[in-house]
Scaffold this motif. Structure first.
Motif, PDB file in Angstrom:
ATOM      1  N   GLN A 143       9.980   4.158  44.488  1.00 13.76           N
ATOM      2  CA  GLN A 143      10.865   4.623  43.418  1.00 13.76           C
ATOM      3  C   GLN A 143      11.692   5.815  43.878  1.00 13.76           C
ATOM      4  OE1 GLN A 143      11.343   3.062  40.490  1.00 13.76           O
ATOM      5  NE2 GLN A 143      12.978   4.517  40.130  1.00 13.76           N
ATOM      6  N   ALA A 144      11.026   6.738  44.595  1.00 11.53           N
ATOM      7  CA  ALA A 144      11.742   7.906  45.112  1.00 11.53           C
ATOM      8  C   ALA A 144      12.806   7.473  46.114  1.00 11.53           C
ATOM      9  CB  ALA A 144      10.765   8.886  45.765  1.00 11.53           C
ATOM     10  N   GLU A 199      14.322   4.580  46.129  1.00 15.67           N
ATOM     11  CA  GLU A 199      15.381   3.940  45.335  1.00 15.67           C
ATOM     12  C   GLU A 199      16.244   5.003  44.653  1.00 15.67           C
ATOM     13  OE1 GLU A 199      17.627   0.838  44.094  1.00 15.67           O
ATOM     14  OE2 GLU A 199      15.884   0.655  45.397  1.00 15.67           O
ATOM     15  N   ASP A 200      15.584   6.020  44.093  1.00 15.66           N
ATOM     16  CA  ASP A 200      16.336   7.115  43.461  1.00 15.66           C
ATOM     17  C   ASP A 200      17.200   7.844  44.493  1.00 15.66           C
ATOM     18  OD1 ASP A 200      15.154   6.473  41.074  1.00 15.66           O
ATOM     19  OD2 ASP A 200      13.667   8.097  41.114  1.00 15.66           O
ATOM     20  N   LYS A 256      20.156   5.724  45.209  1.00 13.14           N
ATOM     21  CA  LYS A 256      21.157   5.828  44.138  1.00 13.14           C
ATOM     22  C   LYS A 256      21.870   7.178  44.196  1.00 13.14           C
ATOM     23  CE  LYS A 256      18.906   2.692  40.905  1.00 13.14           C
ATOM     24  NZ  LYS A 256      18.167   2.572  39.647  1.00 13.14           N
ATOM     25  N   GLU A 257      21.093   8.237  44.426  1.00 12.87           N
ATOM     26  CA  GLU A 257      21.683   9.572  44.531  1.00 12.87           C
ATOM     27  C   GLU A 257      22.654   9.639  45.703  1.00 12.87           C
ATOM     28  OE1 GLU A 257      22.554  13.357  43.413  1.00 12.87           O
ATOM     29  OE2 GLU A 257      21.277  11.957  42.318  1.00 12.87           O
TER      30      GLU A 257
END
Length: 166
Positions: free
Chosen positions: A51-52, A54-55, A58-59
Motif C-alpha cells: 500500500q505504501a 502504491e501510495d 501515486k504521489e
C-alpha cells in the motif's frame, strides 16, 4: 504391513494417540498462535508495504504531474517575458527613430531658416553693393554730364519736362 498388524497393541496405540493429541494441543496453544500471529503480522506488513508503495507511486505521479505543470507554467512565463522584452525593445527602437526623425526635422528646419537668413543677408548685401555702385556710377555720369554748361541746361529742362504740375 502384516508384521505391523500382528504386533499391533491397543494400549500403545491409545498412548501414542493421546501423546500426539497432547502434542498437537501444546503446539496449537504455544507454537501455532505465535507462528500464525507472526505470519499474519508478516502478511499485514507486506500489505502495508504494498500500500505504501502504491501510495508512493501515486504521489510520484502527482509530483511528476505537478512538476510538469510547473515546467509548462515556467515556459509560458518565459515566453511572456521574452515577448514583453521584444515589445519593449521594439518600442524603444520606434521611440528612438521617432525622436531621431523629430530631431532631424528640427535640424533641417533650423538649417533652412539659417540658409534663408543667410540668403536674405546676402541679397541685402548685394542690394547695398548694387545701390552703392549705382550711386557711384550715377555720380560719375552726372559729373560727366554736368561738367558742360549746355549739358547741364538740357538735363534741367528734361527734368522739368518730366515733372507735371497739378
Amino acid at each position: 504391513m502384516e508384521k505391523l498388524l500382528e504386533e499391533f497393541s491397543l494400549g500403545l496405540f491409545f498412548w501414542q494417540t493421546l501423546l500426539f493429541l497432547l502434542l498437537l494441543w501444546l503446539l496449537w496453544k504455544f507454537a501455532w498462535k505465535p507462528i500464525l500471529n507472526a505470519v499474519n503480522d508478516r502478511e499485514e506488513g507486506i500489505k502495508n508495504a504494498l500500500q505504501a508503495a502504491e501510495d508512493a507511486k501515486k504521489e510520484m505521479q502527482n509530483v511528476t504531474a505537478d512538476s510538469e505543470n510547473l515546467l509548462q507554467e515556467a515556459r509560458a512565463e518565459r515566453e511572456k517575458m521574452l515577448k514583453e522584452a521584444r515589445e519593449i525593445k521594439e518600442k524603444m527602437i520606434a521611440d528612438a527613430k521617432e525622436q531621431a526623425q523629430v530631431e532631424g526635422d528640427k535640424m533641417l528646419k533650423q538649417a533652412q531658416a539659417a540658409i534663408e537668413s543667410e540668403k536674405k543677408a546676402a541679397v541685402a548685401d548685394i542690394k547695398e553693393q548694387v545701390a552703392t555702385l549705382s550711386v557711384d556710377i550715377a555720380e560719375k555720369v552726372i559729373k560727366g554730364e554736368l561738367s558742360d554748361k549746355k549739358k547741364q541746361l538740357k538735363v534741367v529742362e528734361d527734368m522739368l519736362g518730366d515733372v507735371k504740375l497739378n
